[in-house]
Every structure is written in C-alpha cells, then in structure tokens.
Write a protein that holds these residues in place. Structure first.
Motif, PDB file in Angstrom:
ATOM      1  N   GLU A 151     -17.091 -14.981  15.922  1.00  0.00           N
ATOM      2  CA  GLU A 151     -16.264 -14.249  15.369  1.00  0.00           C
ATOM      3  C   GLU A 151     -16.883 -13.181  14.598  1.00  0.00           C
ATOM      4  O   GLU A 151     -17.657 -13.479  13.765  1.00  0.00           O
ATOM      5  N   ASP A 152     -16.581 -11.751  14.994  1.00  0.00           N
ATOM      6  CA  ASP A 152     -17.413 -10.842  14.285  1.00  0.00           C
ATOM      7  C   ASP A 152     -17.058 -10.198  13.173  1.00  0.00           C
ATOM      8  O   ASP A 152     -17.767  -9.619  12.303  1.00  0.00           O
ATOM      9  N   GLN A 191      -6.248  -9.371  14.469  1.00  0.00           N
ATOM     10  CA  GLN A 191      -5.169  -8.307  14.098  1.00  0.00           C
ATOM     11  C   GLN A 191      -4.167  -8.886  13.356  1.00  0.00           C
ATOM     12  O   GLN A 191      -3.792  -8.335  11.975  1.00  0.00           O
TER      13      GLN A 191
HETATM   14  C1  LIG Z   1      -1.132  -3.863  12.272  1.00  0.00           C
HETATM   15  C2  LIG Z   1      -0.469  -4.961  13.157  1.00  0.00           C
HETATM   16  C3  LIG Z   1       0.699  -5.546  13.144  1.00  0.00           C
HETATM   17  C4  LIG Z   1       1.189  -6.751  13.765  1.00  0.00           C
HETATM   18  N1  LIG Z   1       2.464  -7.364  13.631  1.00  0.00           N
HETATM   19  C5  LIG Z   1       2.494  -8.414  14.636  1.00  0.00           C
HETATM   20  C6  LIG Z   1       3.765  -9.129  14.279  1.00  0.00           C
HETATM   21  O1  LIG Z   1       4.452  -9.088  13.081  1.00  0.00           O
HETATM   22  N2  LIG Z   1       4.189  -9.774  15.249  1.00  0.00           N
HETATM   23  C7  LIG Z   1       3.702 -10.287  16.300  1.00  0.00           C
HETATM   24  O2  LIG Z   1       3.923 -10.846  17.032  1.00  0.00           O
HETATM   25  N3  LIG Z   1       2.452  -9.611  16.448  1.00  0.00           N
HETATM   26  C8  LIG Z   1       2.169  -8.578  15.708  1.00  0.00           C
HETATM   27  N4  LIG Z   1       0.850  -7.870  15.881  1.00  0.00           N
HETATM   28  C9  LIG Z   1       0.090  -8.071  17.146  1.00  0.00           C
HETATM   29  C10 LIG Z   1      -0.595  -9.431  17.066  1.00  0.00           C
HETATM   30  O3  LIG Z   1      -1.323  -9.342  15.973  1.00  0.00           O
HETATM   31  C11 LIG Z   1      -1.849  -9.600  18.263  1.00  0.00           C
HETATM   32  O4  LIG Z   1      -0.943  -9.501  19.355  1.00  0.00           O
HETATM   33  C12 LIG Z   1      -2.644 -10.890  18.256  1.00  0.00           C
HETATM   34  O5  LIG Z   1      -3.289 -10.811  16.927  1.00  0.00           O
HETATM   35  C13 LIG Z   1      -3.471 -11.113  19.457  1.00  0.00           C
HETATM   36  O6  LIG Z   1      -4.310 -11.938  19.232  1.00  0.00           O
HETATM   37  P1  LIG Z   1      -5.792 -12.337  19.952  1.00  0.00           P
HETATM   38  O7  LIG Z   1      -6.433 -13.326  19.564  1.00  0.00           O
HETATM   39  O8  LIG Z   1      -5.420 -12.041  21.285  1.00  0.00           O
HETATM   40  O9  LIG Z   1      -6.639 -10.979  19.602  1.00  0.00           O
HETATM   41  P2  LIG Z   1      -7.002 -10.267  18.172  1.00  0.00           P
HETATM   42  O10 LIG Z   1      -5.978 -10.644  17.109  1.00  0.00           O
HETATM   43  O11 LIG Z   1      -7.253  -9.025  18.468  1.00  0.00           O
HETATM   44  O12 LIG Z   1      -8.359 -11.079  17.675  1.00  0.00           O
HETATM   45  C14 LIG Z   1      -9.730 -10.905  18.460  1.00  0.00           C
HETATM   46  C15 LIG Z   1     -10.620 -11.233  17.489  1.00  0.00           C
HETATM   47  O13 LIG Z   1     -11.808 -10.973  18.353  1.00  0.00           O
HETATM   48  C16 LIG Z   1     -12.991 -10.216  17.516  1.00  0.00           C
HETATM   49  N5  LIG Z   1     -13.919  -9.810  18.278  1.00  0.00           N
HETATM   50  C17 LIG Z   1     -13.810  -8.710  18.997  1.00  0.00           C
HETATM   51  N6  LIG Z   1     -14.921  -8.509  19.520  1.00  0.00           N
HETATM   52  C18 LIG Z   1     -15.728  -9.331  19.290  1.00  0.00           C
HETATM   53  C19 LIG Z   1     -17.211  -9.625  19.594  1.00  0.00           C
HETATM   54  N7  LIG Z   1     -17.963  -8.819  20.360  1.00  0.00           N
HETATM   55  N8  LIG Z   1     -17.823 -10.660  19.174  1.00  0.00           N
HETATM   56  C20 LIG Z   1     -17.042 -11.542  18.013  1.00  0.00           C
HETATM   57  N9  LIG Z   1     -15.954 -11.274  17.962  1.00  0.00           N
HETATM   58  C21 LIG Z   1     -15.059 -10.316  18.554  1.00  0.00           C
HETATM   59  C22 LIG Z   1     -12.007  -9.471  16.513  1.00  0.00           C
HETATM   60  O14 LIG Z   1     -12.807  -9.102  15.482  1.00  0.00           O
HETATM   61  C23 LIG Z   1     -10.762 -10.186  16.147  1.00  0.00           C
HETATM   62  O15 LIG Z   1     -10.993 -10.947  14.960  1.00  0.00           O
HETATM   63  C24 LIG Z   1       0.357  -6.826  15.043  1.00  0.00           C
HETATM   64  C25 LIG Z   1      -0.860  -6.182  15.304  1.00  0.00           C
HETATM   65  C26 LIG Z   1      -1.379  -5.270  14.446  1.00  0.00           C
HETATM   66  C27 LIG Z   1      -2.478  -4.475  14.705  1.00  0.00           C
END
Ligand SMILES: Cc1cc2nc3c(=O)[nH]c(=O)nc-3n(C[C@H](O)[C@H](O)[C@H](O)COP(=O)(O)OP(=O)(O)OC[C@H]3O[C@@H](n4cnc5c(N)ncnc54)[C@H](O)[C@@H]3O)c2cc1C
Length: 427
Positions: free
Chosen positions: A124-125, A131
């Motif tokens: 994790e970076d 998000q």
């Molecule tokens: C402000 C905000 C509010 C939200 N509120 C809600 C809500 O109330 N309810 C809901 O259901 N959803 C909500 N969402 C949406 C939800 O947070 C996302 O759909 C969810 O977090 C997606 O999860 P994910 O694991 O796919 O990706 P992400 O949460 O984007 O996690 C990806 C991770 O990978 C890491 N990463 C990226 N590139 C690299 C790399 N090269 N090397 C290492 N690590 C890396 C990132 O830093 C991040 O930590 C919200 C989103 C935002 C932005």
C-alpha cells in the motif's frame, strides 16, 4: 526539549498550518491511526522556539518528534512509516499472493486469503482503507446503521488481515508489474521486486476533487463524489445538484429525478457537448430536471451538513445562493493503473479489463490473452493477475462492492493456483 510541548506517548508535529507537506504528514498519521499532537508554528511562540532548538531550518515545512525523541525534518512518508514501525522491507521475496492496494477490495481479499492459510503480502503506498479510509463517515455500509468512520473500518480490517497472517507493507509504491515464468512480479519504488504465484490489482482510483471552498467539509454529509444509482431514493423530496457533463452525470440525474423534488445539473460549458444525444433528449423530457450551463459551484454552505450552494454565472460573473440538500460531483476519476505499464489491458478510461472483456474481438490488447482456457472471473489479460474494486472496468464504485469483489476474486485466484499445481504435477 521543551517539556510543555514534548510528549513521550505521542508523536509531536510542528509545522505551518497551510504547508502542503504538513498536511500530508498529519493526514498520514491520522489515517494510520497514530496519536499525535499538532502545533502550528504561525500561532504558537513555544512551538517556534522548540522548532529552533530542534534545528528546524527556515525552509522546512514540518518537523516530527517521535516519542523516543528522534527528530525528523520534512520526512518522506516512507521515512516516517519506517520510523514509526508502520512498514518494513518484505520478509520474503516470494508469496502465494501479492495484493497491490490496501483499500476495501485489497483488504477483503487479504482477510479471506489469510484465513485460508495463503502466504500473502499487501503493498500500500499510503495508509489502510484507500478512499474509504479517508472518508469521515460511511453511512451506507451494511450493518452500521449510524455509519462508521472510514479510518475505523480500515483499522479494523487491517487488524483482521494481520491476525490471519497477512504481511502488510505501507508507504510502499508499486511501480512495475511483470512476469517471470510462472511467477508474477511487482517492482517497488525502492528497487526491490516481490514475486507472487498470483497478483491482485486493487489500486482503486482517485476522484478529481472539486476546488470550491467548503465542498470537502461536507463529504458524505450532503456532498458526494460519484453516485450510486441505488441510492437515488435517499434524496426523496429534496433539491439535488449535480456537477458533471458526461454520460454518468446524465444517467444519475435521470435516476435521482425519480425521487428528488428537483435535479439541477450544473455545467461549466455552453452545452452538454460530451453527453450522448439520447441522454440529452431524456433530460429535456424530464420535468423536474433542469440544466444550467456556464454555471459553477463556488462555495458550499452549511453547519454540520450541506444546506446550500453559492453558484456563479460564467457569463455575467454574478453569484446566487440556492438551498441544496445534496451535491453529487461527477467530474471524473482516474484509475491508479500507471504502474501496470502496457502489460494490462484497460478500457477507454484506463480501468482494468477482466474476465470475458479481455477476449472480446474488438479489444486489441498490447498483450493478448494467451492461455488455452477462458479467463477466470476478475482475471486480467495476464493469467494469474486479477483485479478487484474501483480499478476494475465496469465495477460499482462503492465500499460494499469493492469488499465483495475482493472476496470473489479470491475464489478465482484459488482456482488459478489449483490449476497451476495440477499442471506442474503432470509435467
Ligand atoms: C470522499 C469519498 C467518499 C466516499 N464515501 C462512500 C460511502 O459513503 N459509501 C460507499 O459505499 N462508498 C464511498 N466511497 C467510495 C469507496 O470509498 C470506494 O468505492 C472504495 O474505497 C473502493 O475501494 P478499492 O479498494 O477498490 O480502492 P481504493 O479505496 O481506491 O483503494 C486503493 C488503494 O490502493 C493504493 N494504491 C494506488 N496505487 C498504488 C500503487 N502504485 N502502489 C501501492 N498502492 C497503491 C491507494 O493509495 C489506495 O489506498 C467514497 C469515496 C470517496 C473518495
């Protein structure tokens, strides 16, 4: 050291309130749930004196004092993470599964994989939770009727993953994806390479942030990035505003208009020139949808939640305050896929293609699917490399959906690893 400011139980951060670097450091500590005391040097004379005594140069934006009295001036996140023991070099260079991205999708897959006894490392970076971890309150996650703090959910999930033996590397940037025979390789920014029998891409995406003052203060309290059509009923009887001119904004406006009293689309340009014609016609036909072109949000108003917006007319420059219960921002998102180079097939917006999408004839990929079998669910065009969560093309951008995909991806990963064992037993 100044006893008034030093603290043997907490990290002390001295800096300038408005310096980006100071914000990044505080944000990192908060999201990694590290207790700290903050002293703004613009406001506190003792803080300024302490910084001087600690040798903080005039150029430095932030100085961090650790509980054991070590002092870091303008630390990089990796140096801070190492000093706080939040990260360490990988224990091994080979794993069953390498998960890149510690958001909900990566954490869910990690928990289930660890639970099944797999040797797993997560890269994790930044901080856990992605998000979701940066969100003050998630109101719609199943089982938490009063909502749950994003950092709290992330911390619990990480504790759970670690409890199942998952190795966690935070503040580590993956910058290369490759193959080496049956191994899948992930290169890190420090030059090291980790090999996995399978890799999960769970690097999510980043929403383009709206710059107007106050907008970020009401995130999840009236202001929402993206929209989930299944949430349309939550705005029943309300006046809703939507910023964005693409098809996703048009579709969201139509869905929300079924419940809201009014939906106003705010568009900076003179026309909806990036939206499909059929959607524009449907918007026109919907009595409670209005489109205000050349109009932008310049401020969000409210106390604890959004109650109004200040709008500016792009032609006359005049401003107007309107009551608003919700503001949906559909101004574009960028998937975090650059680190995959050309190896992984993506859609027109850069989201990772998986499953049957990678073998569609109209998808010319730099690296076409090469195996005799069909791609598994959530498998990319490179056998053994999977994707889950927001980074995946066509996925629903929600916490629950990302967690579900992380769990489902593991089933496909198990199937893939099982087939590799069978193949090597035969050869
Ligand atoms: C402000 C905000 C509010 C939200 N509120 C809600 C809500 O109330 N309810 C809901 O259901 N959803 C909500 N969402 C949406 C939800 O947070 C996302 O759909 C969810 O977090 C997606 O999860 P994910 O694991 O796919 O990706 P992400 O949460 O984007 O996690 C990806 C991770 O990978 C890491 N990463 C990226 N590139 C690299 C790399 N090269 N090397 C290492 N690590 C890396 C990132 O830093 C991040 O930590 C919200 C989103 C935002 C932005």
């Amino acid at each position: 050291m100044d006893t008034a400011l030093s603290d043997s139980s907490r990290v002390v951060v001295l800096g300038h309130q408005h310096a980006d670097k100071a914000f990044v450091v505080r944000d990192f500590l908060e999201r990694n749930v590290v207790p700290y005391a903050w002293h703004d040097m613009n406001r506190s004379e003792p803080a300024r004196e302490m910084a001087q005594r600690l040798g903080m140069s005039g150029d430095a934006a932030v100085t961090v004092v650790l509980p054991d009295c070590r002092v870091l001036h303008d630390p990089s996140l990796i140096d801070l993470a190492l000093a706080l023991d939040l990260t360490r070099p990988a224990k091994s260079d080979t794993y069953d599964l390498v998960i890149v991205g510690g958001g909900p999708a990566g954490l869910a897959c990690g928990v289930y994989a660890g639970c099944e006894g797999m040797k797993v490392v997560m890269i994790e970076d930044d901080a856990p939770g992605g998000q979701a971890g940066s969100t003050s309150r998630i109101e719609n996650y199943l089982g938490f009727p009063s909502g749950i703090g994003g950092a709290e959910l992330a911390r619990a999930a990480l504790t759970q993953a670690k409890g199942f033996g998952v190795e966690w590397l935070s503040a580590r940037v993956a910058n290369r994806l490759g193959t080496d025979g049956d191994w899948r390789t992930v290169g890190l920014a420090d030059g090291s390479v980790i090999r996995g029998r399978a890799v999960l891409i769970a690097t999510g995406m980043q929403w383009r942030r709206h710059p107007a003052p106050g907008v970020d203060r009401f995130i999840n309290a009236g202001v929402y990035y993206g929209s989930c059509l299944s949430e349309a009923a939550t705005v029943a009887g309300e006046d809703v505003y939507m910023v964005g001119a693409g098809n996703s904004a048009g579709q969201a406006a139509l869905a929300f208009a079924r419940y809201a009293r009014s939906v106003t689309m705010l568009v900076r340009t003179a026309e909806l020139d990036t939206m499909s014609h059929y959607l524009i016609e449907r918007l026109k036909a919907c009595p409670n949808i209005s489109v205000r072109t050349r109009t932008e949000v310049v401020e969000s108003l409210g106390d604890t939640s959004l109650t109004g917006l200040v709008l500016r007319d792009g032609v006359t420059g005049s401003t107007e305050t309107v009551p608003a219960a919700a503001l949906y921002l559909l101004i574009g998102a960028t998937p975090c896929t650059e680190w995959c180079g050309d190896l992984i097939g993506r859609d027109d917006h850069g989201f990772v293609l998986t499953g049957t999408e990678v073998v569609r004839d109209d998808r010319p990929l730099a690296v076409p699917w090469s195996a005799a079998r069909d791609p598994l669910l959530m498998e990319t065009n490179v056998p053994g490399v999977f994707a889950a969560g927001d980074v995946r093309s066509g996925s629903v951008k929600r916490v629950g959906s990302a967690i579900g995909q992380g769990a489902v991806a593991l089933q496909a990963i198990n199937e893939y690893l099982g087939s590799m064992v069978t193949a090597s037993a035969k050869s």
